[in-house]
Structure formats: C-alpha cells, structure tokens
Design an enzyme around this catalytic site. Structure first.
Site, short mmCIF file in Angstrom:
data_model
loop_
_atom_site.label_atom_id
_atom_site.label_comp_id
_atom_site.label_asym_id
_atom_site.label_seq_id
_atom_site.Cartn_x
_atom_site.Cartn_y
_atom_site.Cartn_z
N SER A 1 0.45 -1.03 3.05
CA SER A 1 0.15 -1.99 1.83
C SER A 1 0.39 -3.55 1.88
CB SER A 1 0.86 -1.34 0.65
OG SER A 1 0.77 -2.20 -0.59
N TYR B 1 8.52 0.26 -4.28
CA TYR B 1 7.45 0.78 -3.64
C TYR B 1 7.08 -0.05 -2.36
CZ TYR B 1 2.29 1.06 -2.79
OH TYR B 1 1.19 1.22 -2.18
N ASN C 1 -5.49 -5.55 -2.13
CA ASN C 1 -5.82 -4.75 -3.23
C ASN C 1 -7.24 -4.45 -3.16
OD1 ASN C 1 -3.31 -6.42 -3.98
ND2 ASN C 1 -3.69 -5.43 -5.84
N HIS C 2 -7.51 -3.22 -3.63
CA HIS C 2 -9.01 -2.73 -3.47
C HIS C 2 -9.05 -1.98 -4.81
CE1 HIS C 2 -6.57 -0.28 -1.07
NE2 HIS C 2 -7.02 0.76 -1.27
N ARG D 1 -8.00 -1.97 -13.69
CA ARG D 1 -8.57 -0.99 -14.70
C ARG D 1 -8.36 -0.98 -16.10
NH1 ARG D 1 -10.71 4.08 -14.44
NH2 ARG D 1 -12.05 4.34 -16.27
N GLU E 1 1.66 -5.05 -0.33
CA GLU E 1 2.80 -5.50 -1.10
C GLU E 1 3.94 -5.57 0.07
OE1 GLU E 1 3.68 -5.64 -4.25
OE2 GLU E 1 1.53 -5.66 -4.76
N THR F 1 -6.80 13.37 -4.22
CA THR F 1 -7.72 13.21 -5.66
C THR F 1 -7.42 11.89 -6.28
OG1 THR F 1 -5.25 13.72 -6.47
CG2 THR F 1 -6.63 15.67 -6.13
N GLN G 1 3.36 7.66 -4.65
CA GLN G 1 3.73 7.08 -5.97
C GLN G 1 3.46 5.60 -5.81
OE1 GLN G 1 4.03 5.34 -9.01
NE2 GLN G 1 6.00 4.51 -7.98
N GLN H 1 -8.03 7.45 -5.99
CA GLN H 1 -9.27 6.36 -5.78
C GLN H 1 -9.57 6.62 -4.40
OE1 GLN H 1 -10.02 2.08 -7.01
NE2 GLN H 1 -8.60 2.25 -5.20
N ASP H 2 -8.76 6.24 -3.62
CA ASP H 2 -9.14 6.25 -2.08
C ASP H 2 -9.55 7.39 -1.43
OD1 ASP H 2 -8.48 3.51 -2.46
OD2 ASP H 2 -7.09 3.39 -1.02
#
Length: 345
Positions: free
Chosen positions: A130, A153, A182-183, A195, A132, A10, A88, A12-13
């Site tokens: 990620s 995270y 980042n995408h 956003r 990150e 549900t 998360q 974005q990706d």
C-alpha cells in the site's frame, strides 16, 4: 486451465480480480471468513453453483489468522497463482484495533508465505502492498522511496511487504508486491472517504440526508479506478522475474476537490452540506501521496484508463442509481437504513 487463489476476494479488489481472471479462463478460488451474515454482495452476480457443470468459481472458509486453514487449502488446491488481498484495510480503524490489524495484515501475510513454502506449492505470489507505507515521505513516491508509515495499518503493510521480499530472496519464491495507491469504484466500502462522499451526495440529492461530516479536507491522494489496478496485479505475475511495482496515476487531488466534483455532478454546492468533524482526523496524518509509476509503465506496459474526473462521475452516478432503486422499495425503509449506516461511518 490455470488456477488462482484470492484472499480478500469478497472485497472491492477481490471481486474485480475474480471477474478479471474468470474472463481469462482461470479457475478461481476465494477465501471468505465465517460470519453470521453473508458478505458476498460484490460476488453474487458471478456466483456459480458448484453442482453445475463447468463451474470455475469456488469459495472456501479460511482466514489469514489461521495458518492451518491456509496450509490445508494450499495443499488441496495447488494453485498456480496466489493473490493476497485480505486485510483489515481501514486506516482510521487500525488506530482503534491495532493488534487485530497487525495480526491479519502483517502476520497473516507471513502465515500465507510460510504455508506456501512448507507445502511446496509451485506458484506465483502477489502481495497487496500500500502507498500508506510511504506516510510522510515526500512525493512523488516510487519503489525506491523510503517508507515512513503513519498508522498501525501502514506499519503492518510494511512488514507484509518486507517479509514478501525476504521470502523471495531467501527461498526463491516468485513473489511480487504491488504498492498500490488509492483506487476506488462503486464497490468501495461505504466507510471509506470516497464512497462516503458519493453516497452522501446521492442521499442529500434525494432528501434523505442533511449533512456530510468529514475530516482532513486538505489531504492529497493519487486516486485511480480499481479495475485498472487489478489488471496491474495480474501483469506482475505474468513476468518471468518477480519484482515490486508502484501503481498509480501520477496525479494527486485533495479530498476537497473530490467533494466539490461529486456535489457538482449532482448540481449541489458542497459548502451548504459539508462540515469538518475533528473526530475523523487521524492521530498521525498522511498529507500527500502521489505515485511515480514509471517502472510499471516501462516493464508491465500498464496505464490507467480512467481519469480522476471520470472516476468521481462513475461513483456518483452509481450511488444515484442505487438510491433511486431503493426508493422504489419505500422511503421510510431507506431512511432507516441511511440513519443506521451513519452510525458506522
């Protein structure tokens, strides 16, 4: 017909990956968490009634914090491909709910891998790692760059990444990790900085917002277009040999550059509207992430198709359309919605 299971479908990706796989003839099954409110907005346009003949997209209640639900679903579905995108995923929020973040992102990955192993499902597994994880490691960062995570995270993602490698080496799972930089897209969550910027531009342009408050404007990120990145996920699972791949454009820009481009697209001077609020700084900052995706280009034949400038234009343009459409439903209702959303950004 190949069958895919997507955690986090549900998001974005997940929504872009669902579209991508359906276009390629897959039967797609997605996990969604039980909630008192619907959270399927990104998927509503491709929803198919399960009673219709030829339906190929199905949603199931399950959760990465519930190992039994994962094992049951895998045993029943027997998917050919698993894409673990659930998380998360908000870095700043992970400092506020570190235990929950670790449970979902780190142990959730372990639960899914263990369920795959114990049910004996013969499938290919994709782990959403990620950038990150690199944290303060100097750029450009590649698959061989040592990790130095700077948030709960990121720490959880390092565990998820390493346990995926461990299951690949220990049990022979066809498990690959995509270390995605980042995408973004118009489907990015409203509280993520890109956003948050593009929505604020649309609101300010139409007189619905006066100021945009941001944190570190000097942070540099390698920003790409989300649909390009889900294509990379799929390409990884089409390889005979599982492996790990860094995915990014190889071009980094500051948050300030993103802000300037976004406001310029709406013929506004960002300096009139943007203020820095120290509350949005992270306890430990990540200053500079930029991908060395040469391995993905060489092995997968993957290339990004959307430039940084095009990405900003796409996102601002879509948020402008959204505000204009909602204005037709009444300015007062939209203003209340903008005010409410501001409390959570």
């Amino acid at each position: 017909m190949r069958k895919a299971l997507i955690t986090g479908c549900t998001g974005q990706d997940g929504s872009y990956l669902t579209e991508f796989l359906l276009d390629r003839g897959y039967e797609v099954h997605g996990l969604k968490r039980r909630s008192s409110s619907l959270n399927t907005d990104r998927l509503d346009h491709i929803y198919q009634d399960i009673h219709e003949s030829g339906a190929r997209f199905f949603l199931h209640y399950a959760d990465l914090t519930d190992g039994s639900s994962l094992a049951t679903l895998l045993y029943d579905l027997r998917p050919d491909e698993i894409y673990n995108l659930g998380a998360q995923s908000h870095v700043k929020v992970s400092f506020e709910i570190p235990e929950f973040t670790a449970d979902v992102v780190a142990i959730g990955t372990l639960r899914l891998l263990e369920a795959t192993r114990r049910t004996g499902v013969k499938c290919r597994f994709y782990q959403a790692s990620s950038s990150e994880m690199f944290g303060s490691a100097p750029p450009p960062q590649s698959e061989t760059t040592p990790f130095h995570p700077r948030s709960p995270y990121a720490c959880a993602k390092v565990f998820g990444h390493n346990i995926t490698v461990n299951y690949r080496e220990s049990y022979g799972l066809h498990a690959s990790s995509g270390i995605l930089f980042n995408h973004e897209s118009p489907r990015r969550g409203e509280t993520f900085v890109t956003r948050k910027i593009t929505r604020a531009v649309a609101h300010i342009k139409h007189g619905l917002q006066q100021k945009l408050y941001l944190g570190n404007l000097d942070a540099r990120r390698d920003w790409g277009y989300a649909p390009d990145y889900v294509r990379a996920m799929w390409l990884m699972l089409q390889q005979d040999t599982p492996d790990d791949f860094a995915i990014g454009t190889g071009e980094a820009h500051t948050v300030r550059e993103f802000v300037e481009l976004a406001f310029t697209h709406a013929d506004l001077d960002w300096r009139d509207y943007v203020e820095v609020d120290a509350r949005y700084f992270r306890p430990a900052e990540v200053d500079y992430l930029c991908a060395d995706a040469s391995k993905a280009r060489r092995v997968l034949g993957w290339e990004p198709t959307v430039t940084f400038q095009e990405l900003v234009r796409i996102m601002v343009g879509e948020d402008m359309k959204n505000v204009e459409a909602r204005l037709k439903g009444g300015t007062e209702a939209l203003q209340l919605a903008v005010t409410a959303e501001g409390r959570h950004s």
